[in-house]
Design a protein around this motif. Structure first.
Motif, PDB file in Angstrom:
ATOM      1  N   SER A 122       0.822  -1.203   0.000  1.00  0.00           N
ATOM      2  CA  SER A 122       0.000   0.000   0.000  1.00  0.00           C
ATOM      3  C   SER A 122       0.861   1.259   0.000  1.00  0.00           C
ATOM      4  O   SER A 122       0.612   2.197  -0.760  1.00  0.00           O
ATOM      5  CB  SER A 122      -0.916  -0.016   1.231  1.00  0.00           C
ATOM      6  OG  SER A 122      -1.634   1.177   1.315  1.00  0.00           O
ATOM      7  N   VAL A 123       1.880   1.275   0.846  1.00  0.00           N
ATOM      8  CA  VAL A 123       2.769   2.433   0.915  1.00  0.00           C
ATOM      9  C   VAL A 123       3.518   2.595  -0.406  1.00  0.00           C
ATOM     10  O   VAL A 123       3.634   3.713  -0.932  1.00  0.00           O
ATOM     11  CB  VAL A 123       3.753   2.285   2.100  1.00  0.00           C
ATOM     12  CG1 VAL A 123       4.850   3.327   2.031  1.00  0.00           C
ATOM     13  CG2 VAL A 123       3.011   2.378   3.420  1.00  0.00           C
ATOM     14  N   ALA A 124       4.001   1.517  -0.948  1.00  0.00           N
ATOM     15  CA  ALA A 124       4.731   1.591  -2.211  1.00  0.00           C
ATOM     16  C   ALA A 124       3.816   2.120  -3.322  1.00  0.00           C
ATOM     17  O   ALA A 124       4.241   2.922  -4.157  1.00  0.00           O
ATOM     18  CB  ALA A 124       5.291   0.224  -2.583  1.00  0.00           C
ATOM     19  N   GLY A 125       2.566   1.693  -3.325  1.00  0.00           N
ATOM     20  CA  GLY A 125       1.609   2.174  -4.325  1.00  0.00           C
ATOM     21  C   GLY A 125       1.369   3.666  -4.203  1.00  0.00           C
ATOM     22  O   GLY A 125       1.326   4.392  -5.202  1.00  0.00           O
ATOM     23  N   ARG A 126       1.205   4.150  -2.960  1.00  0.00           N
ATOM     24  CA  ARG A 126       0.989   5.587  -2.755  1.00  0.00           C
ATOM     25  C   ARG A 126       2.211   6.400  -3.184  1.00  0.00           C
ATOM     26  O   ARG A 126       2.084   7.435  -3.829  1.00  0.00           O
ATOM     27  CB  ARG A 126       0.661   5.872  -1.289  1.00  0.00           C
ATOM     28  CG  ARG A 126      -0.810   5.674  -0.982  1.00  0.00           C
ATOM     29  CD  ARG A 126      -1.137   6.101   0.406  1.00  0.00           C
ATOM     30  NE  ARG A 126      -0.880   4.929   1.251  1.00  0.00           N
ATOM     31  CZ  ARG A 126      -0.503   4.958   2.514  1.00  0.00           C
ATOM     32  NH1 ARG A 126      -0.337   6.107   3.117  1.00  0.00           N
ATOM     33  NH2 ARG A 126      -0.296   3.860   3.177  1.00  0.00           N
ATOM     34  N   VAL A 127       3.398   5.922  -2.843  1.00  0.00           N
ATOM     35  CA  VAL A 127       4.622   6.615  -3.226  1.00  0.00           C
ATOM     36  C   VAL A 127       4.748   6.651  -4.753  1.00  0.00           C
ATOM     37  O   VAL A 127       5.062   7.690  -5.341  1.00  0.00           O
ATOM     38  CB  VAL A 127       5.862   5.938  -2.583  1.00  0.00           C
ATOM     39  CG1 VAL A 127       7.152   6.466  -3.188  1.00  0.00           C
ATOM     40  CG2 VAL A 127       5.846   6.135  -1.076  1.00  0.00           C
ATOM     41  N   GLN A 128       4.437   5.527  -5.369  1.00  0.00           N
ATOM     42  CA  GLN A 128       4.536   5.457  -6.824  1.00  0.00           C
ATOM     43  C   GLN A 128       3.538   6.417  -7.491  1.00  0.00           C
ATOM     44  O   GLN A 128       3.886   7.119  -8.442  1.00  0.00           O
ATOM     45  CB  GLN A 128       4.285   4.032  -7.297  1.00  0.00           C
ATOM     46  CG  GLN A 128       4.483   3.843  -8.786  1.00  0.00           C
ATOM     47  CD  GLN A 128       4.266   2.402  -9.206  1.00  0.00           C
ATOM     48  OE1 GLN A 128       3.801   1.573  -8.430  1.00  0.00           O
ATOM     49  NE2 GLN A 128       4.594   2.106 -10.448  1.00  0.00           N
ATOM     50  N   ARG A 129       2.303   6.469  -7.000  1.00  0.00           N
ATOM     51  CA  ARG A 129       1.297   7.380  -7.575  1.00  0.00           C
ATOM     52  C   ARG A 129       1.702   8.841  -7.373  1.00  0.00           C
ATOM     53  O   ARG A 129       1.559   9.667  -8.272  1.00  0.00           O
ATOM     54  CB  ARG A 129      -0.071   7.109  -6.956  1.00  0.00           C
ATOM     55  CG  ARG A 129      -0.750   5.857  -7.511  1.00  0.00           C
ATOM     56  CD  ARG A 129      -2.189   5.759  -7.048  1.00  0.00           C
ATOM     57  NE  ARG A 129      -2.327   5.628  -5.601  1.00  0.00           N
ATOM     58  CZ  ARG A 129      -2.269   4.472  -4.920  1.00  0.00           C
ATOM     59  NH1 ARG A 129      -2.073   3.345  -5.561  1.00  0.00           N
ATOM     60  NH2 ARG A 129      -2.411   4.466  -3.619  1.00  0.00           N
ATOM     61  N   ARG A 130       2.222   9.167  -6.185  1.00  0.00           N
ATOM     62  CA  ARG A 130       2.640  10.533  -5.908  1.00  0.00           C
ATOM     63  C   ARG A 130       3.799  10.942  -6.827  1.00  0.00           C
ATOM     64  O   ARG A 130       3.813  12.041  -7.383  1.00  0.00           O
ATOM     65  CB  ARG A 130       3.038  10.671  -4.437  1.00  0.00           C
ATOM     66  CG  ARG A 130       3.343  12.120  -4.056  1.00  0.00           C
ATOM     67  CD  ARG A 130       3.611  12.293  -2.593  1.00  0.00           C
ATOM     68  NE  ARG A 130       4.761  11.507  -2.199  1.00  0.00           N
ATOM     69  CZ  ARG A 130       4.888  10.878  -1.027  1.00  0.00           C
ATOM     70  NH1 ARG A 130       3.933  10.959  -0.127  1.00  0.00           N
ATOM     71  NH2 ARG A 130       5.956  10.185  -0.744  1.00  0.00           N
ATOM     72  N   GLN A 131       4.765  10.058  -7.018  1.00  0.00           N
ATOM     73  CA  GLN A 131       5.881  10.356  -7.907  1.00  0.00           C
ATOM     74  C   GLN A 131       5.407  10.487  -9.360  1.00  0.00           C
ATOM     75  O   GLN A 131       5.888  11.350 -10.100  1.00  0.00           O
ATOM     76  CB  GLN A 131       6.950   9.273  -7.800  1.00  0.00           C
ATOM     77  CG  GLN A 131       7.767   9.369  -6.532  1.00  0.00           C
ATOM     78  CD  GLN A 131       8.823   8.275  -6.451  1.00  0.00           C
ATOM     79  OE1 GLN A 131       8.742   7.267  -7.152  1.00  0.00           O
ATOM     80  NE2 GLN A 131       9.802   8.480  -5.573  1.00  0.00           N
ATOM     81  N   ALA A 132       4.470   9.641  -9.744  1.00  0.00           N
ATOM     82  CA  ALA A 132       3.948   9.721 -11.111  1.00  0.00           C
ATOM     83  C   ALA A 132       3.261  11.065 -11.350  1.00  0.00           C
ATOM     84  O   ALA A 132       3.446  11.688 -12.408  1.00  0.00           O
ATOM     85  CB  ALA A 132       2.981   8.573 -11.381  1.00  0.00           C
ATOM     86  N   ARG A 133       2.473  11.541 -10.367  1.00  0.00           N
ATOM     87  CA  ARG A 133       1.830  12.861 -10.497  1.00  0.00           C
ATOM     88  C   ARG A 133       2.873  13.973 -10.569  1.00  0.00           C
ATOM     89  O   ARG A 133       2.780  14.894 -11.373  1.00  0.00           O
ATOM     90  CB  ARG A 133       0.881  13.107  -9.329  1.00  0.00           C
ATOM     91  CG  ARG A 133      -0.488  12.484  -9.492  1.00  0.00           C
ATOM     92  CD  ARG A 133      -1.460  13.041  -8.467  1.00  0.00           C
ATOM     93  NE  ARG A 133      -1.004  12.885  -7.094  1.00  0.00           N
ATOM     94  CZ  ARG A 133      -1.307  11.865  -6.294  1.00  0.00           C
ATOM     95  NH1 ARG A 133      -2.090  10.910  -6.727  1.00  0.00           N
ATOM     96  NH2 ARG A 133      -0.845  11.818  -5.072  1.00  0.00           N
ATOM     97  N   LYS A 134       3.892  13.874  -9.718  1.00  0.00           N
ATOM     98  CA  LYS A 134       4.946  14.880  -9.682  1.00  0.00           C
ATOM     99  C   LYS A 134       5.684  14.937 -11.018  1.00  0.00           C
ATOM    100  O   LYS A 134       5.905  16.018 -11.581  1.00  0.00           O
ATOM    101  CB  LYS A 134       5.924  14.544  -8.555  1.00  0.00           C
ATOM    102  CG  LYS A 134       7.075  15.507  -8.401  1.00  0.00           C
ATOM    103  CD  LYS A 134       7.877  15.120  -7.165  1.00  0.00           C
ATOM    104  CE  LYS A 134       9.338  15.093  -7.452  1.00  0.00           C
ATOM    105  NZ  LYS A 134      10.143  14.680  -6.325  1.00  0.00           N
ATOM    106  N   PHE A 135       6.036  13.779 -11.565  1.00  0.00           N
ATOM    107  CA  PHE A 135       6.745  13.748 -12.847  1.00  0.00           C
ATOM    108  C   PHE A 135       5.838  14.186 -13.992  1.00  0.00           C
ATOM    109  O   PHE A 135       6.293  14.844 -14.927  1.00  0.00           O
ATOM    110  CB  PHE A 135       7.320  12.356 -13.109  1.00  0.00           C
ATOM    111  CG  PHE A 135       8.433  11.975 -12.166  1.00  0.00           C
ATOM    112  CD1 PHE A 135       9.401  12.894 -11.798  1.00  0.00           C
ATOM    113  CD2 PHE A 135       8.514  10.705 -11.637  1.00  0.00           C
ATOM    114  CE1 PHE A 135      10.435  12.559 -10.923  1.00  0.00           C
ATOM    115  CE2 PHE A 135       9.535  10.345 -10.771  1.00  0.00           C
ATOM    116  CZ  PHE A 135      10.488  11.275 -10.407  1.00  0.00           C
TER     117      PHE A 135
END
Length: 105
Positions: free
Chosen positions: A20-33
């Motif tokens: 779950s944490v990895a998914g949230r981090v990945q989504r946040r980074q994807a939005r940022k990029f």
């Protein structure tokens, strides 16, 4: 057996939390990029448009120059006629030169 179930449950909880944490981090980074990529694309578009637009705004393209080839055969014909008149003695060399300069422009 209860100790085994407890170990499996603990592992499942830890794995689920990590996922779950990895998914949230990945989504946040994807939005940022994605935001950064959109900003970069907008900057490039503005720079491209600034390059393409002249200083005083949009200027229509200049009309094409008049075709010189259309006048070519007519000028040649006139020069040949002048040469014939000069050869026949109707025109002097000075008159021929003046008319030639007038035809050639």
């Amino acid at each position: 057996m209860p100790g085994l179930l407890r170990g499996i449950a603990r592992t499942a909880i830890i794995a689920g939390t990590a996922s779950s944490v990895a998914g949230r981090v990945q989504r946040r980074q994807a939005r940022k990029f994605a935001d950064r990529d959109a900003e970069t694309a907008a900057e490039r578009e503005r720079a491209y448009e600034a390059q393409m637009e002249p200083e005083g705004g949009y200027a229509p393209p200049a009309p094409p120059p008049a075709p010189a080839a259309a006048a070519g055969p007519d000028m040649i014909t006139q020069l040949k006629q002048l040469a014939e008149l000069r050869d026949q003695g109707v025109l002097t060399d000075e008159e021929f030169a003046a008319q030639k300069a007038r035809i050639l422009g």
